[in-house]
Design a protein around this motif. Structure first.
Motif, PDB file in Angstrom:
ATOM      1  N   PRO A  36      -4.526 -12.297  -6.505  1.00 54.60           N
ATOM      2  CA  PRO A  36      -4.465 -13.463  -5.645  1.00 54.60           C
ATOM      3  C   PRO A  36      -3.041 -13.461  -4.149  1.00 54.60           C
ATOM      4  O   PRO A  36      -2.400 -14.726  -4.001  1.00 54.60           O
ATOM      5  CB  PRO A  36      -3.469 -13.907  -6.703  1.00 54.60           C
ATOM      6  N   VAL A  37      -2.901 -11.878  -3.596  1.00 54.61           N
ATOM      7  CA  VAL A  37      -2.196 -11.443  -2.608  1.00 54.61           C
ATOM      8  C   VAL A  37      -2.802 -11.103  -1.903  1.00 54.61           C
ATOM      9  O   VAL A  37      -4.196 -10.620  -1.707  1.00 54.61           O
ATOM     10  CB  VAL A  37      -1.211 -11.256  -3.192  1.00 54.61           C
ATOM     11  N   PRO A  38      -3.150 -11.508  -0.151  1.00 54.57           N
ATOM     12  CA  PRO A  38      -3.962 -10.651   0.670  1.00 54.57           C
ATOM     13  C   PRO A  38      -3.587  -9.596   0.520  1.00 54.57           C
ATOM     14  O   PRO A  38      -2.214  -9.510   0.576  1.00 54.57           O
ATOM     15  CB  PRO A  38      -3.728 -11.490   2.245  1.00 54.57           C
ATOM     16  N   THR A  39      -4.221  -8.534   1.253  1.00 54.84           N
ATOM     17  CA  THR A  39      -4.537  -7.368   0.918  1.00 54.84           C
ATOM     18  C   THR A  39      -4.663  -6.784   2.304  1.00 54.84           C
ATOM     19  O   THR A  39      -5.918  -7.804   2.714  1.00 54.84           O
ATOM     20  CB  THR A  39      -4.717  -6.714  -0.418  1.00 54.84           C
ATOM     21  N   TYR A  40      -4.539  -5.587   2.544  1.00 50.64           N
ATOM     22  CA  TYR A  40      -5.900  -4.799   3.399  1.00 50.64           C
ATOM     23  C   TYR A  40      -5.229  -3.128   3.609  1.00 50.64           C
ATOM     24  O   TYR A  40      -4.155  -3.082   2.695  1.00 50.64           O
ATOM     25  CB  TYR A  40      -4.644  -5.059   5.201  1.00 50.64           C
ATOM     26  N   GLY A  82      -0.386  -8.120   1.125  1.00 54.15           N
ATOM     27  CA  GLY A  82       1.014  -8.802   2.018  1.00 54.15           C
ATOM     28  C   GLY A  82       0.463  -9.018   2.953  1.00 54.15           C
ATOM     29  O   GLY A  82      -0.647  -8.608   3.463  1.00 54.15           O
ATOM     30  N   GLU A  83       0.699  -9.150   4.507  1.00 56.40           N
ATOM     31  CA  GLU A  83       0.463  -9.873   5.237  1.00 56.40           C
ATOM     32  C   GLU A  83       0.300  -8.847   6.137  1.00 56.40           C
ATOM     33  O   GLU A  83       1.979  -8.210   6.821  1.00 56.40           O
ATOM     34  CB  GLU A  83       0.931 -10.912   6.048  1.00 56.40           C
ATOM     35  N   PRO A  84       0.079  -8.163   7.189  1.00 54.54           N
ATOM     36  CA  PRO A  84       0.375  -6.737   7.315  1.00 54.54           C
ATOM     37  C   PRO A  84       1.272  -7.135   8.998  1.00 54.54           C
ATOM     38  O   PRO A  84       1.548  -8.745   8.825  1.00 54.54           O
ATOM     39  CB  PRO A  84      -0.920  -6.528   8.814  1.00 54.54           C
ATOM     40  N   VAL A  85       2.041  -6.196   9.727  1.00 56.85           N
ATOM     41  CA  VAL A  85       3.155  -6.734  10.201  1.00 56.85           C
ATOM     42  C   VAL A  85       2.434  -7.013  11.860  1.00 56.85           C
ATOM     43  O   VAL A  85       1.722  -5.917  12.037  1.00 56.85           O
ATOM     44  CB  VAL A  85       4.040  -5.195  10.604  1.00 56.85           C
ATOM     45  N   THR A  86       2.811  -8.103  12.282  1.00 56.16           N
ATOM     46  CA  THR A  86       2.001  -8.195  12.978  1.00 56.16           C
ATOM     47  C   THR A  86       3.173  -7.621  14.558  1.00 56.16           C
ATOM     48  O   THR A  86       4.333  -7.853  14.582  1.00 56.16           O
ATOM     49  CB  THR A  86       2.446 -10.258  13.979  1.00 56.16           C
TER      50      THR A  86
END
Length: 108
Positions: A27-31, A40-44
């Motif tokens: 249920p959460v974004p992954t990378y 979580g979201e990657p650091v931009t």
């Protein structure tokens, strides 16, 4: 946070979290970050495969401290223009002809 830490924090087993990741049902974004699965979201603005970036500058005498600051500024500007995050700045004032004086951890 990596997948293992996220699973422990949410109270599910790592094996279940891994299965959900592989099936695409978390249920959460992954990378991926190398071999790690990050949640979580990657650091931009930061290159994901970047290692620690250290800026190093030196001058041969105390009278050149203005040049030292200018060197640091140029290298930091160059690194950030290439979307690198500078982790540390190392500076040295002294001459190689003086020997190991002033070098931490080296006896004179």
């Amino acid at each position: 946070m990596n997948l293992k830490g996220w699973a422990a924090a949410t109270g599910i087993s790592y094996a279940t979290a891994r299965r959900r990741y592989e099936s695409g049902t978390l249920p959460v974004p992954t990378y991926r970050l190398g071999r790690l699965i990050m949640v979580g979201e990657p650091v931009t603005g930061v290159v994901a495969d970047a290692a620690q970036v250290v800026v190093c500058a030196c001058v041969s005498s105390a009278g050149q401290e203005v040049d030292l600051a200018r060197q640091v500024a140029r290298v930091v500007t160059w690194a950030t223009s290439r979307r690198r995050v500078v982790s540390r700045v190392v500076t040295e004032v002294g001459s190689a002809f003086d020997g190991p004086q002033g070098v931490p951890g080296v006896a004179a």
